[in-house]
Design an enzyme around this catalytic site. Structure first.
Site, PDB file in Angstrom:
ATOM      1  N   PHE A   6     -18.591 111.809 -74.618  1.00 19.57           N
ATOM      2  CA  PHE A   6     -18.018 111.143 -73.398  1.00 19.57           C
ATOM      3  C   PHE A   6     -17.587 109.844 -73.732  1.00 19.57           C
ATOM      4  O   PHE A   6     -16.315 109.703 -73.139  1.00 19.57           O
ATOM      5  CB  PHE A   6     -19.567 110.734 -72.735  1.00 19.57           C
ATOM      6  CG  PHE A   6     -19.232 109.892 -71.392  1.00 19.57           C
ATOM      7  CD1 PHE A   6     -18.573 110.487 -70.401  1.00 19.57           C
ATOM      8  CD2 PHE A   6     -20.396 109.065 -71.163  1.00 19.57           C
ATOM      9  CE1 PHE A   6     -18.345 109.758 -69.094  1.00 19.57           C
ATOM     10  CE2 PHE A   6     -20.218 108.325 -69.986  1.00 19.57           C
ATOM     11  CZ  PHE A   6     -19.263 108.451 -69.173  1.00 19.57           C
ATOM     12  N   ALA A  10      -8.657 111.096 -85.452  1.00 18.68           N
ATOM     13  CA  ALA A  10     -10.004 111.441 -84.425  1.00 18.68           C
ATOM     14  C   ALA A  10     -10.724 112.633 -84.959  1.00 18.68           C
ATOM     15  O   ALA A  10     -10.251 113.625 -85.204  1.00 18.68           O
ATOM     16  CB  ALA A  10      -9.509 111.514 -82.907  1.00 18.68           C
ATOM     17  N   ILE A  41     -22.558 115.547 -89.156  1.00 21.60           N
ATOM     18  CA  ILE A  41     -22.485 114.553 -90.172  1.00 21.60           C
ATOM     19  C   ILE A  41     -23.993 114.411 -90.781  1.00 21.60           C
ATOM     20  O   ILE A  41     -25.126 114.340 -89.992  1.00 21.60           O
ATOM     21  CB  ILE A  41     -21.913 113.224 -89.697  1.00 21.60           C
ATOM     22  CG1 ILE A  41     -22.680 112.682 -88.555  1.00 21.60           C
ATOM     23  CG2 ILE A  41     -20.608 113.362 -89.310  1.00 21.60           C
ATOM     24  CD1 ILE A  41     -22.501 111.336 -88.027  1.00 21.60           C
ATOM     25  N   ALA A  55     -23.334 110.404 -82.815  1.00 21.61           N
ATOM     26  CA  ALA A  55     -24.951 109.874 -83.007  1.00 21.61           C
ATOM     27  C   ALA A  55     -25.630 110.932 -82.313  1.00 21.61           C
ATOM     28  O   ALA A  55     -25.169 111.785 -81.655  1.00 21.61           O
ATOM     29  CB  ALA A  55     -24.983 108.546 -82.046  1.00 21.61           C
ATOM     30  N   ARG A  56     -26.786 110.934 -82.745  1.00 28.32           N
ATOM     31  CA  ARG A  56     -28.030 111.699 -81.934  1.00 28.32           C
ATOM     32  C   ARG A  56     -28.521 110.806 -80.779  1.00 28.32           C
ATOM     33  O   ARG A  56     -28.914 109.974 -80.996  1.00 28.32           O
ATOM     34  CB  ARG A  56     -29.085 112.163 -82.903  1.00 28.32           C
ATOM     35  CG  ARG A  56     -30.165 113.176 -82.251  1.00 28.32           C
ATOM     36  CD  ARG A  56     -31.118 113.626 -82.970  1.00 28.32           C
ATOM     37  NE  ARG A  56     -32.039 114.594 -82.454  1.00 28.32           N
ATOM     38  CZ  ARG A  56     -32.954 114.523 -81.659  1.00 28.32           C
ATOM     39  NH1 ARG A  56     -33.440 113.502 -81.177  1.00 28.32           N
ATOM     40  NH2 ARG A  56     -33.605 115.662 -81.268  1.00 28.32           N
ATOM     41  N   TYR A  89     -35.042 106.305 -80.208  1.00 24.88           N
ATOM     42  CA  TYR A  89     -33.564 106.200 -80.363  1.00 24.88           C
ATOM     43  C   TYR A  89     -33.207 104.813 -80.541  1.00 24.88           C
ATOM     44  O   TYR A  89     -32.407 104.150 -81.403  1.00 24.88           O
ATOM     45  CB  TYR A  89     -33.045 106.683 -78.910  1.00 24.88           C
ATOM     46  CG  TYR A  89     -31.675 106.373 -78.780  1.00 24.88           C
ATOM     47  CD1 TYR A  89     -30.486 107.142 -79.351  1.00 24.88           C
ATOM     48  CD2 TYR A  89     -31.212 105.564 -77.807  1.00 24.88           C
ATOM     49  CE1 TYR A  89     -29.316 107.127 -79.093  1.00 24.88           C
ATOM     50  CE2 TYR A  89     -30.056 105.371 -77.563  1.00 24.88           C
ATOM     51  CZ  TYR A  89     -28.931 105.946 -78.467  1.00 24.88           C
ATOM     52  OH  TYR A  89     -27.352 105.782 -78.144  1.00 24.88           O
ATOM     53  N   LYS A  96     -31.180 102.980 -83.680  1.00 24.48           N
ATOM     54  CA  LYS A  96     -29.965 102.128 -83.484  1.00 24.48           C
ATOM     55  C   LYS A  96     -30.113 100.748 -84.081  1.00 24.48           C
ATOM     56  O   LYS A  96     -29.204 100.147 -84.730  1.00 24.48           O
ATOM     57  CB  LYS A  96     -29.617 101.929 -82.032  1.00 24.48           C
ATOM     58  CG  LYS A  96     -28.966 103.131 -81.590  1.00 24.48           C
ATOM     59  CD  LYS A  96     -27.548 103.627 -82.014  1.00 24.48           C
ATOM     60  CE  LYS A  96     -27.049 104.615 -81.235  1.00 24.48           C
ATOM     61  NZ  LYS A  96     -25.387 104.831 -81.815  1.00 24.48           N
TER      62      LYS A  96
END
Length: 315
Positions: free
Chosen positions: A10, A28, A43, A64-65, A134, A138
Site C-alpha cells: 500500500f 523496486a 525475505i 514487513a510483516r 507488532y 518495530k
C-alpha cells in the site's frame, strides 16, 4: 540508485510512484515481482542482498510483516521478529558492507503507545511504550539499526507514521468507507472529543523520498502527520463528503460504545475509533522544512476516489 523493498504494498506503490516522478533511479523489489518490479520472494535473515545492493546509495525498507487484529499464529511476536527484526537487520548489515550510505526505515507510531490523553501529543523522544507484539518488533528493529549505525557508520532514518490512509487502504479505514458508501448508520455521532492524527499515503511517500537524500535527515527519528487532527465523527463526515454519500451518524454515548466493545472482545478496535492518538510533527518540519503536499480534505477525496467511482458506475 535507491533500493525500495515492499514496492507492491500500500505504501510502497506510492513511494515507487513518487520516486519515478522525481526521476530517481530505483530498484523496486517485491515478494512477487510484477510490472516494473523485481521479485525478491519472502525475505528472511539469510536472504542474500548483494546483487540487489550494487551501486545503491540508499535503501528504503518497507517490507514487513504487518499488524493484523485476528492473528491466529501461536506466537505472534516470534513471527513478527523473523521479518521485522531479523530480516531487517540482515539487510541493513549487508547494506553497510556494500557501502550503502543510508537506510530509511518505516516503523509505526504504536512504538510510542496506543493512546494519547489530555491533548498531549507523542514525540520521538518519549520513552517507548510499544502497544502489542507488532510495535515491539518495530522498536527492536529500530534499536538494532541504531546499534548497527554506531558500529558501521551507515545512516539510519526512522519514520513512525500514524494511520496511513489513501486509495485501496485496508482494515478499519476501508470498512468505514464501505459502510458510509452503503448508507449504513454508524454509532459514532457522539465521538467528537477525541483527536486522531493521520497521514495521506501520498504525503508519507513524499516524506520518505525526501528522507532518502536530505542531508539533515541522517540518523534522525521523525513523527509525521497531516496538518489536521480529526475526531472520529468529523473523519466520518469528511469521508461521506468525499464519497458523495452523506454519513448517517447515531449519537450513541462513548461509554456505551466502549462497554459494548469490551463485551464482544473488540476493545482494541474500539480504541482506534473512540480514543485519541496525536503526534507532534514539529521536528520533521523544523529540520527538513517538510510540509504535507496534500491537505486532509484533498487526501480524503483521493482516498475515496476508487470506491466513489465504482459506486457511481452502478447507479
Amino acid at each position: 540508485m535507491i533500493v525500495l523493498t515492499g514496492a507492491s504494498g500500500f505504501v510502497g506503490r506510492s513511494v515507487h510512484s513518487a520516486l519515478m516522478a522525481a526521476g530517481k533511479p530505483t530498484r523496486a523489489l517485491s515478494r512477487e515481482g510484477g510490472q516494473g518490479l523485481m521479485r525478491i520472494g519472502s525475505i528472511t535473515q539469510v536472504t542474500n542482498w548483494s546483487s540487489l545492493l550494487k551501486d545503491a546509495a540508499c535503501v528504503i525498507h518497507l517490507a514487513a510483516r504487518v499488524h493484523v487484529l485476528d492473528d491466529r499464529v501461536g506466537d505472534p511476536l516470534s513471527e513478527f521478529r523473523k521479518i521485522n527484526v531479523d530480516a531487517t537487520l540482515a539487510l541493513a548489515s549487508q547494506a553497510a558492507e556494500a557501502n550503502v550510505k543510508r537506510l530509511v526505515f518505516v516503523s509505526a507510531i504504536k512504538v510510542n503507545g496506543a493512546v494519547t490523553v489530555g491533548g498531549r501529543r507523542f514525540r520521538g523522544e518519549d520513552p517507548p511504550r510499544p502497544a502489542g507484539p507488532y510495535a515491539l518488533s518495530k522498536l527492536e528493529a529500530e534499536q538494532g539499526l541504531r546499534e548497527l549505525s554506531n558500529a558501521t557508520g551507515i545512516e539510519i532514518v526512522i519514520i513512525r507514521p500514524p494511520l496511513v490512509y489513501g486509495p485501496y487502504a485496508k482494515a478499519n479505514f476501508a470498512n468505514l468507507m464501505k459502510w458510509i458508501s452503503l448508507g449504513i448508520p454508524l454509532p459514532f455521532g457522539a465521538v467528537t472529543e477525541n483527536r486522531r492524527s493521520l497521514i495521506a499515503v501520498e504525503n508519507l511517500a513524499d516524506l520518505i523520498v525526501q528522507c532518502a537524500e536530505h542531508p539533515r535527515a541522517a540518523n534522525e527519528l521523525f513523527l509525521a502527520s497531516d496538518e489536521e487532527d480529526l475526531s472520529t465523527a468529523e473523519l466520518i463526515k469528511r469521508l461521506g463528503a468525499a464519497l458523495g454519500r452523506p454519513a448517517r451518524l447515531l449519537p450513541i454515548p462513548v461509554a456505551m460504545l466502549d462497554k459494548a466493545a469490551a463485551l464482544v472482545g473488540k476493545r482494541e478496535v474500539a480504541q482506534r475509533l473512540l480514543g485519541s492518538l496525536q503526534v507532534d510533527a514539529d521536528k520533521v518540519r523544523d529540520i527538513l522544512g517538510w510540509r504535507p503536499p496534500l491537505s486532509t480534505t484533498e487526501g480524503l477525496i483521493r482516498a475515496a476516489g476508487p470506491l466513489r467511482d465504482s459506486t457511481d458506475r452502478t447507479i
